[in-house]
Design a protein around this motif. Structure first.
Motif, PDB file in Angstrom:
ATOM      1  N   PHE A 187       0.841  -1.206   0.000  1.00  0.00           N
ATOM      2  CA  PHE A 187       0.000   0.000   0.000  1.00  0.00           C
ATOM      3  C   PHE A 187       0.874   1.254   0.000  1.00  0.00           C
ATOM      4  CE2 PHE A 187      -2.888   3.085   2.102  1.00  0.00           C
ATOM      5  CZ  PHE A 187      -3.949   2.984   1.239  1.00  0.00           C
ATOM      6  N   ILE A 228      -4.409  -2.520   5.115  1.00  0.00           N
ATOM      7  CA  ILE A 228      -5.081  -1.218   5.155  1.00  0.00           C
ATOM      8  C   ILE A 228      -5.871  -1.062   6.448  1.00  0.00           C
ATOM      9  CG2 ILE A 228      -6.839   0.186   4.044  1.00  0.00           C
ATOM     10  CD1 ILE A 228      -5.935  -1.223   1.403  1.00  0.00           C
ATOM     11  N   ASP A 233     -10.899   8.007   3.871  1.00  0.00           N
ATOM     12  CA  ASP A 233     -10.254   7.385   2.706  1.00  0.00           C
ATOM     13  C   ASP A 233      -9.804   5.958   3.011  1.00  0.00           C
ATOM     14  OD1 ASP A 233     -10.600   9.522   1.093  1.00  0.00           O
ATOM     15  OD2 ASP A 233      -8.527   9.554   0.388  1.00  0.00           O
ATOM     16  N   PHE A 290     -11.013   2.395   1.337  1.00  0.00           N
ATOM     17  CA  PHE A 290     -10.148   1.311   0.851  1.00  0.00           C
ATOM     18  C   PHE A 290     -10.531  -0.017   1.510  1.00  0.00           C
ATOM     19  CE2 PHE A 290      -7.082   4.323  -0.961  1.00  0.00           C
ATOM     20  CZ  PHE A 290      -6.741   3.623  -2.100  1.00  0.00           C
TER      21      PHE A 290
END
Lengths: 173, 463
Positions: free
Chosen positions: B131, B290, B316, B320
């Motif tokens: 990521f 994440i 955000d 994800f």
């Protein structure tokens, strides 16, 4: 329309946003704003209620899912549970993986299309609709704000609007 | 600068110690001989016999590959039927075979628990590294304020990678029976594995593992070093270097990650193969990574360490989490449905075993990894409610632990699975280690990167 409105024209979106804030602070009422493109943050500055379109879409999606499940359960399991290539048609759950692509697509189909139609209906858009454009330039490069002038002194309001940066002001009766 | 609170440190150490003790108990409690297994099953009374009878009724013998299996199962059902009068010469030998089978599974149990937990935490830090590299390569404007959190999580890559590697070496040294193809006796009687020995042999397997791990750790080291150097940079030279490094890493990563999933997980079932397996494992590690970023960021923010991280950043991350959870489900379903639909015996045993012996975790996973995040994180407002994101995140992490569990366990312990002391202890052990390494690494550098050209945009990021 019996009431009077002022059409104030702005040439810049930053100016417009600032003007909206000042006008709202001065407690004048903004009727409508015409822009050639989306101005980020304009709805917040005007204090418009957030849209509920996403919520309708979610519900339409659920309707689509139910339609898909009911349809395939009736056709494939209840009405004619034929053996097609050894697929287990004894109950819905046993044959469910084969139905998932359709369930997914119908969910998306209903969610997308019904939401778009809702949007058209709520914003009153259709093919032969007469355009409600107060000034042709608003589709190209100017921003037009309609301010309610009914209970206010027209001269004061005009002065105030000039101070907020309006480049043209027209009284519409 | 972040200072590691003594409370957190103590918690991490308690986790590690409790985990280590529990795991040791797991190893000691594992039976050593067939007699132990018999004793264990006898102490459960008639239950064992009944259970065996049920099992054979449930398994559709024709769908299992190879004639051997069919024979074996009919034999075991015979022993189950005559279980009460066991002890006659012929049956006793079959009986032993059955108990030996169980013995291997029970001996594998603590090892598999250790392996699942070690891989789970390792994959989190690997997912975070991927990521992180994507954020660099995509020149994302929102995420630089979270870079130090991501870097800290990837610090676990080194110890975690070494642990996984040591476990693989121990398997290679025949300390356990996790990988069937490592057993020369099995290979000697198995033509399918024999044909795969060019790829599946211990030296090459370990060399490959060393290359993947070495590469990932090396890239992580460089990216972190540059990131620290960037704090005093006056121009964008180091940023550009990191940009290129990230792009290079992503190419290396996607190849090695795919091969890693074949080696470390798919080869546990050496008779089975699936082409999208690498992606499936990737989705799992990506979403866990994440989620971990989100959880740790929210934790640090709540302690007042990340005042520049606002709700939009969390929003955000939650997006994800939501999106990649669906992506995981998409791959899970694609793999399952394609195999279920065509129902080719040599492929479908993989899922038959999971659906019959692992019904609850196998389908429960869909609720934790799909339904839960979809329903809870769909609403835009909920993505900004921090405790909501934490709660969903914990469920997602549990779900992806189950995912790894269901990928590893059926091949190693079969129907003898249970999430008991060894499994929970292994999670505690690595959870404690992970927490300690990550939060210790957070103290090593300021929590806000400097010199990154996107940092200002990121601080003012607003969605």
């Amino acid at each position: 329309m019996a009431s009077k409105v002022l059409h104030a024209i702005y040439r810049d979106d930053d100016l417009l946003l600032q003007a909206v804030k000042q006008i709202r602070e001065a407690r004048y009422h903004i009727g409508e704003i015409y822009c050639p493109f989306p101005v980020h943050g304009l709805d917040k500055a005007m204090g418009l209620a957030p849209t509920r379109l996403a919520i309708t879409s979610f519900m339409y999606g659920l309707v689509g899912l139910c339609v898909a499940v009911a349809m395939m359960n009736f056709i494939m399991i209840e009405d004619w549970p034929q053996d097609i290539g050894g697929k287990p048609s004894f109950s819905f759950i046993q044959n469910m993986p084969a139905f998932v692509p359709i369930m997914f697509e119908l969910t998306v189909f209903f969610a997308a299309h019904l939401m778009v139609i809702t949007f058209y209906m709520r914003s009153r858009l259709w093919p032969f609709k007469k355009a409600e454009n107060p000034d042709v330039r608003t589709t190209d490069d100017v921003f037009l704000m309609e301010v309610d002038a009914a209970n206010h002194n027209i001269d004061d309001l005009t002065d105030f609007l000039y101070k907020t940066g309006a480049s043209e002001i027209k009284l519409i009766e | 600068m972040y200072t590691l609170s003594s409370k957190l440190k103590l918690t991490a150490f308690i986790f590690m110690i409790v985990g280590a003790i529990g795991l040791m108990y797991g190893f000691i409690a594992a039976p050593e001989t067939v007699e132990d297994v018999k004793e264990m099953m006898a102490s459960h009374g008639e239950h064992g016999e009944e259970h065996a009878g049920e099992e054979t009724e449930k398994v559709n013998v024709e769908q299992l590959p190879g004639g051997n299996n069919a024979e074996m199962h009919s034999e075991s059902s015979a022993t189950a039927d005559h279980g009460a009068e066991a002890g006659h010469g012929e049956e006793a030998s079959h009986d032993d075979e059955h108990y030996e089978h169980i013995l291997h599974q029970l001996q594998n149990k603590p090892w598999a628990a250790l392996y699942v937990a070690a891989f789970f935490f390792f994959m989190i830090s690997l997912g975070v590294l991927a990521f992180y590299a994507i954020q660099y390569a995509a020149q994302a404007g929102w995420s630089p304020v979270l870079f130090r959190v991501m870097e800290a999580i990837t610090a676990y890559l080194l110890p975690g990678g070494i642990i996984v590697f040591v476990l693989l070496v121990l398997s290679g040294l025949h300390m356990n029976h996790l990988f069937v193809w490592m057993d020369p006796e099995v290979v000697a009687h198995d033509e399918i594995i024999q044909n795969k020995t060019a790829y599946l042999n211990v030296p090459f397997f370990l060399i490959r593992a060393a290359i993947y791990l070495g590469g990932w750790i090396f890239f992580r080291h460089l990216l972190r070093k540059n990131s620290i150097k960037m704090d005093d940079a006056t121009d964008n030279r180091i940023f550009k270097k990191n940009f290129k490094l990230s792009a290079g890493f992503l190419v290396f990563f996607i190849v090695t990650e795919s091969m890693m999933s074949w080696d470390w997980i798919m080869s546990l079932d050496p008779h089975w193969f699936s082409t999208l397996f690498g992606w499936f494992v990737f989705a799992s590690l990506f979403v866990s990574g994440i989620t971990t970023i989100a959880i740790i960021s929210i934790y640090l923010k709540s302690r007042g360490y990340l005042e520049f991280v606002n709700d939009s950043h969390i929003h955000d991350l939650a997006k994800f989490m939501f999106g990649i959870s669906i992506f995981w489900t998409y791959l899970w379903f694609s793999q399952f449905m394609l195999i279920w639909y065509s129902n080719i015996p040599e492929e479908v045993v993989y899922f038959i075993q999971r659906m019959e012996d692992y019904q609850l975790p196998f389908f429960g996973m869909l609720i934790t990894n799909f339904l839960f995040p979809v329903l809870l994180l769909m609403n835009s407002d909920y993505k900004r409610v921090n405790w909501f994101v934490i709660m969903t995140g914990i469920v997602i992490l549990c779900g992806h632990y189950l995912n790894v569990y269901v990928m590893v366990m059926p091949a190693t312990v079969g129907e003898s699975w249970f999430i008991g002391i060894p499994e929970i202890s292994a999670m505690l052990l690595f959870g404690g280690l992970f927490t300690f390494v990550v939060f210790n690494s957070l103290t090593k550098a300021p929590l806000l990167v400097k010199g990154n050209p996107f940092i200002k945009e990121s601080k003012h990021y607003h969605y």
